[in-house]
Design an enzyme around this catalytic site. Structure first.
Site, short mmCIF file in Angstrom:
data_model
loop_
_atom_site.label_atom_id
_atom_site.label_comp_id
_atom_site.label_asym_id
_atom_site.label_seq_id
_atom_site.Cartn_x
_atom_site.Cartn_y
_atom_site.Cartn_z
CD GLU A 257 -2.96 -0.81 -0.09
OE1 GLU A 257 -3.49 0.30 -0.24
OE2 GLU A 257 -3.13 -1.76 -0.88
CD1 TRP A 260 -1.27 -0.59 -4.19
CD2 TRP A 260 -1.65 0.73 -5.96
NE1 TRP A 260 -1.85 -1.34 -5.18
CE2 TRP A 260 -2.10 -0.56 -6.27
CE3 TRP A 260 -1.78 1.74 -6.91
CZ2 TRP A 260 -2.68 -0.89 -7.50
CZ3 TRP A 260 -2.35 1.42 -8.14
CH2 TRP A 260 -2.80 0.13 -8.43
CG ASN A 323 -8.41 2.52 2.72
OD1 ASN A 323 -8.59 3.72 2.83
ND2 ASN A 323 -7.35 1.91 3.22
CD1 TRP A 364 -11.53 10.60 -6.14
CD2 TRP A 364 -13.33 9.88 -7.25
NE1 TRP A 364 -12.61 10.67 -5.29
CE2 TRP A 364 -13.72 10.23 -5.95
CE3 TRP A 364 -14.28 9.40 -8.14
CZ2 TRP A 364 -15.05 10.12 -5.51
CZ3 TRP A 364 -15.60 9.28 -7.70
CH2 TRP A 364 -15.97 9.63 -6.40
#
Length: 433
Positions: A257, A260, A323, A364
């Site tokens: 993560e 990312w 999340n 998004w």
């Protein structure tokens, strides 16, 4: 002869431990004046009770309290950065300004302006890598092009990582090198704000939380996430410490993560147009419906889909959203309601305590299917079956949507099967071949 100083400009690093730029300032051979600027270009767009401003102010108070024990203080200013720094270099004999790099388009433009000002005054501008392990062109393909797919990027990131990349830097040992200057500390009211009722919660990165992260992180009713994101966003913890914690676990989901996070940061740095434009321009032809009433219902958590509404109400009330639920609410807006992802991105930017431009835009565009390494456009979450998978006992829903079984609760804003088919048709017809 006047004492010579360096300014250390805190930005996304609200800590005086394990801070690369600050370490370099404190070992520069000059006395250090710490500085934070409440940037009026940013603050003028925010509500007066913005929770993030309250959080920043509180963290600066903690820093100032610590510095006062050493007969020092932080200069907390409000205004345009170029004007504030110009005033300080005219008031003190400043030989250099040190700061940690920021990679957002506005920050790059601001820093170019600062660099020009300092050059004109014969003052050095020294910037450092601190908020990431790898930046800019550190992790690129063999031909030098940036990665636009996460998996090969993460593999190279992990293969490149060495202990020196995440080793903490010592600031405390050199703390006697702060300047003995006393600056007035402004109140929130002094900068045009008031205290928010919404609070940033402490983070949890215990061994147990990280070891169980893969098993617990998708269930919003469980305290299974770290709550790290706002602390990483504002730098109240260093990314090096987080990576060290991640490496100590046999389960690397938590560490991935963090990768990312850096993936989206380098995407934004290489492709700044993605802030407002589809990363994959072939989706520019999608005809969004952009119904304002439906957008309002989504914002208020009144879509008639309890898990979607729970997420939006959690966001509005607390500044957080789990999340897993972020993925669902984002997908619902773009695919069920066919509302442009930029509308959702802007709403999250206003509300999220952990708002980070690179992460917000990247995620998004991921849920909309228009970004790099995005979820395919035909992957459309079913908001009802998501409840069965991730909140089957309705614990999260009951917390945030206690009215979901009452007559007053709205009917579904759109029927799932119809919305899915409409979405597939609109995306197919909107793709530029």
């Amino acid at each position: 002869m006047k004492d010579k100083y360096v300014l250390f400009w805190h930005r996304r690093d609200l800590r005086i431990t394990d801070n690369v730029g600050l370490h370099n300032a404190l070992t520069s051979g000059y006395k250090v004046i710490p500085l934070f600027i409440f940037d009026s270009d940013i603050l003028d767009k925010l509500p007066e009770d913005d929770a993030r401003v309250t959080f920043i102010h509180q963290e600066l108070e903690k820093i100032n309290h610590t510095l006062k024990k050493q007969d020092a203080s932080i200069a907390v200013k409000h205004g345009k950065p170029v004007e504030v720094i110009k005033e300080l270099i005219n008031s003190f004999s400043v030989v250099a300004v040190y700061t940690n790099r920021d990679y957002e388009p506005y920050a790059s433009q601001r820093d170019e302006e600062i660099a020009t000002l300092l050059k004109d005054h014969d003052v050095e501008f020294k910037t450092f890598k601190d908020q990431v392990i790898f930046e800019q062109d550190d992790i690129v393909k063999d031909d030098g092009d940036p990665y636009v797919v996460y998996t090969p990027y993460s593999k190279k990131w992990l293969a490149t990582l060495k202990e020196e990349d995440y080793k903490s830097v010592d600031c405390e040992f050199h703390s006697e090198n702060y300047a003995n200057e006393s600056f007035d500390f402004p109140s929130l009211e002094d900068i045009g704000f008031k205290e928010s009722n919404i609070k940033v919660l402490p983070y949890t990165i215990t061994d147990q939380r990280i070891d169980n992260y893969e098993d617990t992180r998708n269930f919003p009713a469980i305290e299974g996430t770290s709550r790290l994101s706002p602390h990483l966003r504002f730098g109240t913890i260093s990314v090096r410490q987080c990576v060290q914690n991640g490496l100590e676990s046999e389960n690397n989901t938590f560490l991935k993560e963090l990768v990312w996070r850096e993936f989206f940061m380098q995407i934004l740095w290489h492709f700044p147009k993605s802030v407002t434009n589809n990363f994959r321009s072939k989706y520019d032809g999608i005809q969004w419906r952009n119904n304002e009433e439906e957008f309002k219902a989504w914002c208020e958590g009144k879509t008639g889909y309890p898990l979607v509404d729970a997420g939006m109400r959690e966001l509005n009330k607390s500044g957080y959203m789990h999340n897993r639920v972020r993925m669902l609410t984002g997908s619902f807006l773009c695919k069920h309601l066919l509302i442009d992802w930029t509308w959702g991105e802007a709403y999250f930017a206003k509300k999220l305590l952990d708002f980070d431009l690179a992460q917000n835009v990247g995620n998004w565009q991921w849920v909309a299917g228009t970004g790099c390494d995005a979820s395919p456009y035909f992957r459309i979450f079913n908001p009802t079956t998501q409840i069965k998978k991730f909140d089957k006992d309705h614990i999260y829903i009951k917390k945030w949507v206690p009215d979901y079984q009452e007559f007053s609760y709205p009917k579904p804003i759109v029927e799932h099967k119809f919305a899915r088919e409409r979405c597939l048709e609109k995306y197919k017809s909107g793709i530029n071949s």
